[in-house]
Design an enzyme around this catalytic site. Sequence first.
Site, mmCIF file in Angstrom:
data_model
loop_
_atom_site.group_PDB
_atom_site.id
_atom_site.type_symbol
_atom_site.label_atom_id
_atom_site.label_comp_id
_atom_site.label_asym_id
_atom_site.label_seq_id
_atom_site.Cartn_x
_atom_site.Cartn_y
_atom_site.Cartn_z
ATOM 1 N N LYS A 6 -4.300 -22.198 38.640
ATOM 2 C CA LYS A 6 -3.253 -22.592 39.580
ATOM 3 C C LYS A 6 -3.609 -23.885 40.295
ATOM 4 O O LYS A 6 -2.757 -24.772 40.478
ATOM 5 C CB LYS A 6 -3.021 -21.467 40.588
ATOM 6 N N LYS A 47 -11.237 -22.608 22.115
ATOM 7 C CA LYS A 47 -11.942 -21.324 21.947
ATOM 8 C C LYS A 47 -12.429 -21.154 20.510
ATOM 9 O O LYS A 47 -13.581 -20.771 20.266
ATOM 10 C CB LYS A 47 -11.003 -20.170 22.324
ATOM 11 N N SER A 66 2.003 -12.784 43.325
ATOM 12 C CA SER A 66 1.415 -13.965 43.959
ATOM 13 C C SER A 66 2.443 -14.895 44.588
ATOM 14 O O SER A 66 2.071 -15.862 45.245
ATOM 15 C CB SER A 66 0.576 -14.743 42.943
#
Length: 863
Positions: free
Chosen positions: A794, A387, A751
């Site tokens: 994921k 970044k 989740s």
Amino acid sequence: MSSNSGIQIPSRLPLLLTHEGVLLPGSTMRISVETARNMHLVKNRLLKGTSLKSTIIGVIPNTRDPEHDTEDLPTLHSIGTAGLAVQVVGSNWPKPHYTLLITGLCRFRVAQLLKDGPFPVAEVEQLDKLEQYTSPEEMSEAAGPEGELRELSQRFYQAAVQLVGMLDMSVPVVAKLRRLLDSLPRETLPDVLASMIHTSNKEKLQVLDAVSLEERFKKTLPLLTRQIEGLKLLQKTRKPRLDDDKRVLAVRKGGVLPGRQFSLDEEGDDEDGDDTAVLDRKVKGANMPEPALRVCLKELKRLKKMPQSMPEYALTRNYLDLMVELPWSKSTTDCLDIHAARVLLDSDHYAMEKLKRRVLEYLAVRQLKSTLKGPILCFVGPPGVGKTSVGRSIARTLGREFHRIALGGVCDQSDIRGHRRTYVGSMPGRIINGLKTVGVNNPVFLLDEVDKLGKSLQGDPASALLEVLDPEQNHSFTDHYLNVAFDLSQVLFIATANSTATIPPALLDRMEVLLVQGYTQEEKVEIAHRHLIPHQLEQHGLTPQQLQIPQDTTQDIISKYTREAGVRSLERKIGAICRAVAVKVAEGHNVTKSEAAPAENAPQGAEHREGKRGRRGEEPNGVLADMAEPPDMPIVIDHIALKDILGPHIFEMEVSERLTLPGVAVGLAWTPLGGEIMFVEASRMEGEGQLTLTGQLGDVMKESAHLAMSWLRSNAKTYQLTNMVGGSDPLEGTDIHLHFPAGAVTKDGPSAGVTMVTVLASLFSGRLVRSDVAMTGEITLRGLVLPVGGIKDKVLAAHRAGVKCVIIPKRNEKDLEEIPANVRKELDFVTASNLDEVLNAAFDGGFPGMSNPLTLPHIVSKL
């Protein structure tokens, strides 16, 4: 008659010995009390006394050096001043002491020391006799010897009036002194003025010893004359500057000084020698906006009237220096060649297509509209994905200056907005200071770690950033130090964060969020060979002719020694390989020809093997220990050399090994560091139907566990689930323990709901969950599967762990488009809308008891 006619001091006085100065009658002085004798005097006489008489003490100048002071009483000066203690202030820091405010009354002579402990007390004789004072009328009528005293008194009075007239009458103290000259008796003026003008302690001591009034006038008059001459000299040195100011003012008004021909060249010469004139030219040449220019001219006008010895002079000068150094109108020209920008971005960074596309869009719009405001971007992603380096590359692409501001741990709003100039040590905030550093008003500002801002009693810096990062407000950003508006609309702000969860919603709303996901294994291999390996070779002084790392070795490093979303650990492992090879290369310079001969005469096959990976030796370094290649043969790192350098494998493919018993399944989790796989285990034992949860779970995960248990109990007959004694209620006579390994790590979020249902269904049915399946999704009490976030992270974590099938919510199917094509080809995706479909995909052959076991969930296979 003098006003002192009522003064009658006691015949016995406690004595205060002072090193700090000489107290004269009629003056007031602060004295610090620290020695043991003086402390006893304050405690036993001043603090315990109740009468006015107890507050009168004798002040004796102590001529002994305080550093060589001892417990013995020093030789007392014969003459002192009787003083009235007006105020007593005590303090314990840095050590116990008192501060006295004492007003001098009259002189006395020490006749006899009566005692010296715990504080000295002496019998004294008052010296300022009343008949010594004569009224002005009597003094003017005096003749003979008294006429000389009258003349001295008149000369002294005239000198005092002259001295006061040279001072600034607007100062209250000077105006009060002028009034006192007419009201005080002439006999008191020597003591009063000697205590006020600049004199040494030795000179004041001579005035104190002058008992005779005539002698006192003679001692003090030279001191007064010296002070007057000093003021005259100071006025002469300041007069040329005042004349220049008057001349410049007259020229600005269109007039010419009489008797003088004015020329611009002459004014320029004078200004070159005047520091404030140079500053004046800089202010006018800085191209400031009109409000800022008015403030600077006002401060400059104040600066010209200040003496340089004033503390405020330096503060005002620093403020003006900052104002002229700021880039009010200086800017760089953007490079708007889109083709060149695309080539530069591709050469600096591999992948990151979304970020590159956004930069090219900005360049395209700038070509169409030159007055476009700078965008406010926020790169959100795990550590090590590039970044910060992308922000630096964007600055290079645009041809702009780059400045990085680290915001991690900042908890004071003054770091953003600056301090007000009323505070000592005030300074501008980091935004204004960064503009001063880069010298242009359109740089690229990287606000690093914006999600790690703190909050304290000094304010909330995240709230202070609202003005900076709002396109509708930052055109008039006001720093507390500047106190004038500065235009930040042309600055390209880029913020970085690992997560948006800790960024205040109001601040997040002002930024355009671009997700920077983790890299796939193939992308890491490409990044390593394009950027990381050449960079590490250069850092360690190696060349590609000395060290080669094949792609297979790089894949082993990625899969077996690192498990991360970014490439920082990968770069560290490559650096460790370079260091190990650098040792061998450095040692190779000392290898003699005789030592190298066996290697040269070795069989061709052995030579090839040694060139490939070296020979194993008995040293700890293994393969690299016995290397003695010729200088022109590179060291190639294979899996054997890799294990010798980096040690045993850190990560192993353990998914299939851990799913050998019922009650175990693999879930997928998202963290600020990227995606991770998560094992969920369950066991049951005889008990009272309790559900135990371990693994440092958050409240949301605990609720998901209870939801999963309730859904399975309500559907136990449908899925043929039984307890340990064969009953239809799975919890009857049974305790359930649900555990999430890595218990030291806090876990939370919805989740893991589908994973818990699958684990419990496996436990109650006695069937194994497929070892190549991982899953994620939120559940409801009715068995629906709801969408979750972080799908790309994921899925990449599942791919790194060797999983072949991933179960995701049906409504997350759109997120699969963000996943690289090579990863989608290697995985099977099952999109489920309810728990029936999840269970049918998680077990081989489907889950028993379904109404239609042949109905399979929707499978998106190898997209």
